[in-house]
Design a protein around this motif. Structure first.
Motif, PDB file in Angstrom:
ATOM      1  N   THR A  73     -15.588  57.176 -67.393  1.00  0.00           N
ATOM      2  CA  THR A  73     -16.379  57.859 -66.364  1.00  0.00           C
ATOM      3  C   THR A  73     -15.625  59.026 -65.728  1.00  0.00           C
ATOM      4  OG1 THR A  73     -15.629  56.428 -64.543  1.00  0.00           O
ATOM      5  CG2 THR A  73     -17.544  55.677 -65.821  1.00  0.00           C
ATOM      6  N   THR A 104     -11.037  50.194 -65.386  1.00  0.00           N
ATOM      7  CA  THR A 104     -12.498  50.252 -65.351  1.00  0.00           C
ATOM      8  C   THR A 104     -13.092  49.909 -63.994  1.00  0.00           C
ATOM      9  OG1 THR A 104     -12.543  47.979 -66.167  1.00  0.00           O
ATOM     10  CG2 THR A 104     -12.782  49.721 -67.809  1.00  0.00           C
ATOM     11  N   HIS A 107     -16.793  49.092 -63.624  1.00  0.00           N
ATOM     12  CA  HIS A 107     -17.617  49.767 -64.622  1.00  0.00           C
ATOM     13  C   HIS A 107     -17.725  48.931 -65.895  1.00  0.00           C
ATOM     14  CE1 HIS A 107     -16.010  53.715 -62.657  1.00  0.00           C
ATOM     15  NE2 HIS A 107     -16.934  53.135 -61.928  1.00  0.00           N
TER      16      HIS A 107
END
Length: 422
Positions: A73, A104, A107
């Protein structure tokens, strides 16, 4: 006037009447002239760490070394950062056991193809890469209590490492002040419960939890504590322009190097708001505009320069749809955004729900402004999330005029919504 907004891996273009444009607000990131190539800037940062020994010296007596890397991301150019970090580590300690841990947070897992795009084939083939799982209780260690009162649980590999370092990038962040630095630990490699405690409604509502603010920011305070408790010894963070090119790099002490990078970024990104009836912005394109969840960040910038009851138009490709089931379901009901916000503000810290912080900020903006989303997302999903869907800039402005009840509202354009701070 021709307008171009980052959109996915390309741009969304359109025209606006000159007479209606109050101004275009950009950061000065693209104007800044770096002192050398991207590789040179990274090398200079590693050679001149801020209030820290060079990485090769820190690695000398470390058997187990963790390099925390950003996930899919974030547009961090890891293929330019990880190789020189590995080189420095192995100059200092050729036999060190090195693992790259993907931060992460909460996510989804980073896919193999995303890892390949991020690191390149050589790193994928020759290095150990582990993806953090915030729900894997067997691989999480309790290291204490955060200043906020939440339990600090971090990936066991970090807790057991002899040396923890990280890479990342620094950008304005809508409640942590700035990304980068300490965020590699919290939320990057923490448990879901730890992240939720830090992202509680009380902290998100705090006036200091805003773009560009670190002082007295309760979210930042927790993050700094976590980084020090986890012994994050060294960071390599970069600042990027709109083309995701490195324009400066900062390495060294987790807190001091991050502060230096944040100060540099502020000098280029701080702007004076130009309050208008309509604000047009973006979420800086791929990978930052993959879903509606992430696009809330660009909306939060636009909120700061849009009048109450005005209209925010945001261009975000959102090929992944809403980006969070809890986030979506929070708005897929008959409750008004104001009621949703009031309900969230009543949630105790230890009962924070998935995506609650994003929902809180989104509900706050929706309570104040109408949002028109130019995207590839399903129009039904967009409407269920209390926004108006559009597929071009001209269509979005026509819709905004209908909302305002006239066609002479002034317009402020913030082409890169995540690169400006007000």
């Amino acid at each position: 006037m021709n307008i171009s907004l980052p959109y996915g891996k390309g741009f969304l273009t359109g025209e606006l009447p000159d007479s209606r444009v109050a101004g275009i607000i950009r950061s000065h990131l693209d104007e800044y002239q770096p002192t050398g190539t991207e590789e040179y800037l990274v090398e200079q940062a590693l050679l001149n760490p801020i209030e820290s020994l060079p990485l090769q010296f820190l690695a000398r007596d470390a058997k187990k070394i963790i390099i925390i890397a950003s996930d899919h991301t974030r547009p961090v150019p890891s293929r330019l950062l990880i190789p020189p970090m590995l080189r420095e580590i192995r100059i200092g300690n050729p036999t060190a056991d090195v693992t790259i841990l993907i931060a992460t947070g909460c996510h989804r897992n980073t896919t193999k193809e995303e890892l390949r795009q991020k690191f390149g084939d050589d790193i994928i083939r020759h290095e150990k890469i582990v993806i953090h799982d915030c729900d894997d209780s067997q691989n999480l260690s309790l290291l204490g209590i955060l200043p906020s009162g939440g339990e600090f649980r971090v990936n066991r590999m970090v807790a057991e490492a002899d040396l923890v370092v990280s890479e990342g990038f620094i950008e304005p962040h809508f409640f942590a002040g700035f990304s980068g630095g300490r965020k590699s630990i919290l939320p990057g490699v923490c448990s879901r419960e730890t992240i939720y405690a830090n992202h509680c409604s009380k902290f998100i509502a705090d006036d200091h939890a805003r773009y560009g603010r670190l002082s007295n920011n309760p979210i930042h305070r927790d993050m700094i504590f976590a980084a020090k408790k986890a012994k994050l010894k060294f960071i390599l963070n970069v600042v990027l322009n709109s083309k995701h090119q490195i324009i400066h790099a900062f390495a060294g002490d987790c807190e001091k190097a991050h502060l230096a990078g944040s100060a540099f970024l502020s000098s280029l990104c701080q702007a004076k708001p130009l309050i208008s009836d309509i604000v047009i912005t973006s979420n800086n394109g791929y990978p930052l505009d993959q879903n509606i969840y992430q696009a809330v960040k660009g909306m939060a910038t636009a909120e700061m320069t849009c009048r109450e009851k005005g209209v925010i138009i945001i261009a975000a490709r959102c090929e992944d749809g809403h980006g969070g089931e809890n986030f979506f379901q929070t708005f897929n009901n008959d409750l008004s955004p104001k009621t949703i916000l009031e309900n969230i503000l009543r949630v105790p810290q230890n009962q924070t729900q998935a995506d609650q912080w994003q929902s809180q900020i989104f509900a706050r903006i929706l309570s104040r402004n109408t949002i028109i989303l130019i995207s590839e997302a399903d129009s039904l999903i967009v409407r269920k999330m209390r926004m108006l869907p559009a597929h071009s800039l001209e269509e979005a402005v026509t819709l905004a005029d209908c909302v305002l009840g006239h066609s002479h509202g002034n317009i402020t354009v913030v082409p890169e919504g995540m690169s400006c701070m007000f």
